[in-house]
Scaffold this motif. Structure first.
Motif, PDB file in Angstrom:
ATOM      1  N   LYS A 112     -25.579  14.386  27.869  1.00 16.16           N
ATOM      2  CA  LYS A 112     -25.068  14.466  26.498  1.00 16.16           C
ATOM      3  C   LYS A 112     -26.087  15.099  25.560  1.00 16.16           C
ATOM      4  O   LYS A 112     -25.729  15.908  24.704  1.00 16.16           O
ATOM      5  N   VAL A 113     -27.364  14.723  25.740  1.00 20.87           N
ATOM      6  CA  VAL A 113     -28.414  15.319  24.896  1.00 20.87           C
ATOM      7  C   VAL A 113     -28.506  16.820  25.144  1.00 20.87           C
ATOM      8  O   VAL A 113     -28.615  17.616  24.195  1.00 20.87           O
ATOM      9  N   ASN A 114     -28.455  17.226  26.426  1.00 19.20           N
ATOM     10  CA  ASN A 114     -28.508  18.658  26.744  1.00 19.20           C
ATOM     11  C   ASN A 114     -27.304  19.395  26.169  1.00 19.20           C
ATOM     12  O   ASN A 114     -27.426  20.512  25.651  1.00 19.20           O
ATOM     13  N   PHE A 115     -26.124  18.737  26.275  1.00 16.48           N
ATOM     14  CA  PHE A 115     -24.916  19.355  25.720  1.00 16.48           C
ATOM     15  C   PHE A 115     -25.046  19.508  24.207  1.00 16.48           C
ATOM     16  O   PHE A 115     -24.742  20.579  23.639  1.00 16.48           O
ATOM     17  N   ASN A 116     -25.517  18.438  23.544  1.00 14.48           N
ATOM     18  CA  ASN A 116     -25.706  18.502  22.090  1.00 14.48           C
ATOM     19  C   ASN A 116     -26.781  19.516  21.724  1.00 14.48           C
ATOM     20  O   ASN A 116     -26.680  20.198  20.692  1.00 14.48           O
ATOM     21  N   ASN A 117     -27.831  19.626  22.568  1.00 18.81           N
ATOM     22  CA  ASN A 117     -28.868  20.630  22.311  1.00 18.81           C
ATOM     23  C   ASN A 117     -28.303  22.036  22.393  1.00 18.81           C
ATOM     24  O   ASN A 117     -28.653  22.913  21.587  1.00 18.81           O
ATOM     25  N   ARG A 118     -27.420  22.243  23.416  1.00 22.28           N
ATOM     26  CA  ARG A 118     -26.800  23.574  23.537  1.00 22.28           C
ATOM     27  C   ARG A 118     -25.932  23.880  22.325  1.00 22.28           C
ATOM     28  O   ARG A 118     -25.940  25.008  21.813  1.00 22.28           O
ATOM     29  N   LEU A 119     -25.171  22.867  21.884  1.00 18.01           N
ATOM     30  CA  LEU A 119     -24.353  23.066  20.686  1.00 18.01           C
ATOM     31  C   LEU A 119     -25.236  23.356  19.479  1.00 18.01           C
ATOM     32  O   LEU A 119     -24.945  24.256  18.675  1.00 18.01           O
ATOM     33  N   LEU A 120     -26.345  22.572  19.390  1.00 19.03           N
ATOM     34  CA  LEU A 120     -27.250  22.774  18.265  1.00 19.03           C
ATOM     35  C   LEU A 120     -27.899  24.154  18.330  1.00 19.03           C
ATOM     36  O   LEU A 120     -28.023  24.844  17.299  1.00 19.03           O
ATOM     37  N   GLU A 121     -28.330  24.543  19.550  1.00 18.15           N
ATOM     38  CA  GLU A 121     -28.937  25.871  19.700  1.00 18.15           C
ATOM     39  C   GLU A 121     -27.944  26.972  19.348  1.00 18.15           C
ATOM     40  O   GLU A 121     -28.316  27.966  18.718  1.00 18.15           O
ATOM     41  N   LYS A 122     -26.683  26.760  19.749  1.00 18.21           N
ATOM     42  CA  LYS A 122     -25.660  27.753  19.417  1.00 18.21           C
ATOM     43  C   LYS A 122     -25.481  27.850  17.910  1.00 18.21           C
ATOM     44  O   LYS A 122     -25.417  28.954  17.342  1.00 18.21           O
ATOM     45  N   LYS A 123     -25.420  26.660  17.257  1.00 16.66           N
ATOM     46  CA  LYS A 123     -25.276  26.673  15.804  1.00 16.66           C
ATOM     47  C   LYS A 123     -26.506  27.284  15.135  1.00 16.66           C
ATOM     48  O   LYS A 123     -26.389  28.028  14.162  1.00 16.66           O
ATOM     49  N   VAL A 124     -27.686  26.941  15.679  1.00 18.33           N
ATOM     50  CA  VAL A 124     -28.917  27.518  15.118  1.00 18.33           C
ATOM     51  C   VAL A 124     -28.927  29.026  15.292  1.00 18.33           C
ATOM     52  O   VAL A 124     -29.317  29.766  14.373  1.00 18.33           O
ATOM     53  N   ALA A 157     -26.802  34.771  11.089  1.00 17.03           N
ATOM     54  CA  ALA A 157     -26.261  34.961   9.750  1.00 17.03           C
ATOM     55  C   ALA A 157     -27.388  35.117   8.728  1.00 17.03           C
ATOM     56  O   ALA A 157     -27.316  35.957   7.817  1.00 17.03           O
ATOM     57  N   LEU A 158     -28.445  34.283   8.904  1.00 16.42           N
ATOM     58  CA  LEU A 158     -29.582  34.371   7.993  1.00 16.42           C
ATOM     59  C   LEU A 158     -30.292  35.710   8.127  1.00 16.42           C
ATOM     60  O   LEU A 158     -30.689  36.319   7.127  1.00 16.42           O
ATOM     61  N   GLN A 159     -30.449  36.166   9.386  1.00 16.76           N
ATOM     62  CA  GLN A 159     -31.094  37.462   9.607  1.00 16.76           C
ATOM     63  C   GLN A 159     -30.269  38.589   9.008  1.00 16.76           C
ATOM     64  O   GLN A 159     -30.822  39.541   8.415  1.00 16.76           O
ATOM     65  N   GLU A 160     -28.947  38.458   9.169  1.00 18.55           N
ATOM     66  CA  GLU A 160     -28.070  39.457   8.558  1.00 18.55           C
ATOM     67  C   GLU A 160     -28.226  39.459   7.042  1.00 18.55           C
ATOM     68  O   GLU A 160     -28.279  40.519   6.416  1.00 18.55           O
ATOM     69  N   GLU A 161     -28.303  38.238   6.479  1.00 21.83           N
ATOM     70  CA  GLU A 161     -28.476  38.145   5.037  1.00 21.83           C
ATOM     71  C   GLU A 161     -29.832  38.718   4.614  1.00 21.83           C
ATOM     72  O   GLU A 161     -29.941  39.418   3.592  1.00 21.83           O
ATOM     73  N   ILE A 162     -30.877  38.407   5.418  1.00 22.49           N
ATOM     74  CA  ILE A 162     -32.206  38.964   5.113  1.00 22.49           C
ATOM     75  C   ILE A 162     -32.192  40.481   5.188  1.00 22.49           C
ATOM     76  O   ILE A 162     -32.733  41.171   4.308  1.00 22.49           O
ATOM     77  N   ASN A 163     -31.556  41.006   6.261  1.00 20.37           N
ATOM     78  CA  ASN A 163     -31.473  42.460   6.403  1.00 20.37           C
ATOM     79  C   ASN A 163     -30.696  43.081   5.243  1.00 20.37           C
ATOM     80  O   ASN A 163     -31.066  44.148   4.729  1.00 20.37           O
ATOM     81  N   ARG A 164     -29.614  42.371   4.871  1.00 21.57           N
ATOM     82  CA  ARG A 164     -28.821  42.892   3.756  1.00 21.57           C
ATOM     83  C   ARG A 164     -29.638  42.909   2.472  1.00 21.57           C
ATOM     84  O   ARG A 164     -29.625  43.889   1.714  1.00 21.57           O
TER      85      ARG A 164
END
Length: 382
Positions: A184-196, A202-209
């Motif tokens: 469960k922790v690994n699954f949540n980590n993968r979800l968290l990594e995906k969200k991160v 998105a942040l990099q896109e905003e920075i580039n923009r």
């Protein structure tokens, strides 16, 4: 009656001497009922009077001999205090059989048996403790060590941790729970990594923009909106920087001022839109005749500036400037098949060690004024 039995050779010998005709082996008897018949009225049984007292005590204490079955007897006679007495009734002849055993022998056997029992019990407890310790080690301690080590590795960042114990043990559910927790922790980590990753993207896109907007804003703040070349403010910023650099490293630099001749007539005759096209046409012609490392800017209206860096000797610089003037003269602006001639006046000056951005600009501007004064469409140097 009383029957006295003894394995004491001295006592049996004494009985035999006193009453040889009634002595029967190791037994001597006296019956109260048949005393006269057997001629035993005056016979002294033994010098051990306590034996007779014991017999009398037992007979007198028993209501009926028939009711006496084998039982333990507690005698009041001092001699028998340390002995265990067992009284039995023999129905066939009505006799009472009294047996005694020293208490020490009974207690000795009992103590021996007690100590043996304690030894066996101690051995049993020791073996039981060893078995319990082994089972505890096997089913609790070892699995707990496995869980602790796996938890430590998991805490150190090793996410691919799984505990497995082949034998059936009490912590089987704990192992399963730990593995489920890791999954469960690994699954949540993968979800968290995906969200991160998504947020990071998105942040990099905003920075580039924002960087792009910043570059565009910086470029807008530094460039001329009509022609796209550097504007007046950035030109003087570059002039100061390049002047200091060239003076520090003894590099030759030339400042050139350019003005379109009679530009007001073009605006008045053809309109301001044609005037704007004339400025763009001029910028294109001059840009084609200057190197990339040279600095070209619109200083305002129909006035322009060029910073030539390491362009060579005086003759070569003069040749470059003259080529720019002639190229403008030879390429008129064409509007709807109509040719509109353009000429420029040019003032130029070289740097000296005493110059700053203001003194060199004033000198180049004076050279430009001199070129206009002397008839336009020419180059003057101060």
């Amino acid at each position: 009656g009383k029957v006295i039995s003894s394995n004491d050779e001295r006592y049996r010998g004494e009985l035999k001497e006193q009453d040889s005709h009634t002595y029967r082996g190791s037994f001597y008897y006296r019956t109260q009922k048949d005393a006269g018949k057997n001629g035993l009225e005056n016979i002294k049984v033994s010098k051990y009077a306590y034996l007779n007292e014991l017999g009398d005590e037992i007979i007198s204490s028993a209501d009926r001999f028939k009711n006496i079955h084998t039982q333990i007897w507690k005698s009041s006679i001092p001699y028998f205090e340390n002995k265990l007495l067992v009284v039995s009734h023999i129905p066939a002849n009505g006799w009472l059989l009294v047996s005694y055993v020293p208490i020490e022998s009974i207690f000795g056997e009992a103590l021996s048996l007690f100590y043996q029992t304690l030894l066996v019990l101690a051995i049993f407890i020791t073996v039981l403790f060893a078995i319990s310790a082994y089972l505890t080690m096997r089913h609790l301690v070892i699995p707990l060590d496995i869980i602790i080590e796996a938890s430590r590795r998991f805490g150190d960042g090793f996410t691919k941790v799984e505990v497995y114990y082949s034998r059936r043990n009490l912590l089987k559910n704990l192992f399963a729970t730990f593995n489920d927790m890791v999954k469960k922790v690994n699954f949540n980590n993968r979800l968290l990594e995906k969200k991160v990753d998504e947020r990071t993207y998105a942040l990099q896109e905003e920075i580039n923009r924002r960087k792009k907007v910043e570059r565009e804003l910086r470029m807008l703040s530094r460039t001329d909106s009509l022609t796209g070349i550097w504007n007046r403010g950035y030109f003087f910023e570059l002039l100061k920087r390049e002047l200091e650099r060239c003076q520090r490293y003894n590099i030759n630099m030339t400042l050139i001022m350019i003005d379109i001749d009679l530009f007001k007539n073009i605006n008045d005759t053809y309109g301001h839109s044609v005037g704007d096209q004339a400025i763009k046409h001029l910028v294109a012609l001059i840009s084609a005749n200057t190197r990339k490392e040279n600095i070209f800017a619109r200083l305002g209206g129909e006035e322009f500036g060029i910073i030539l860096i390491e362009a060579g000797g005086a003759d070569k610089i003069q040749h470059v400037v003259e080529r720019i003037r002639k190229n403008v003269q030879d390429n008129p602006l064409i509007i709807n098949t109509q040719s509109i001639p353009l000429t420029i006046s040019i003032g130029m000056t070289n740097i000296s060690l005493e110059d700053n951005e203001h003194t060199i600009y004033i000198r180049a501007d004076n050279a430009l004024y001199l070129a206009k004064k002397n008839g336009r469409n020419r180059v003057e140097e101060i």
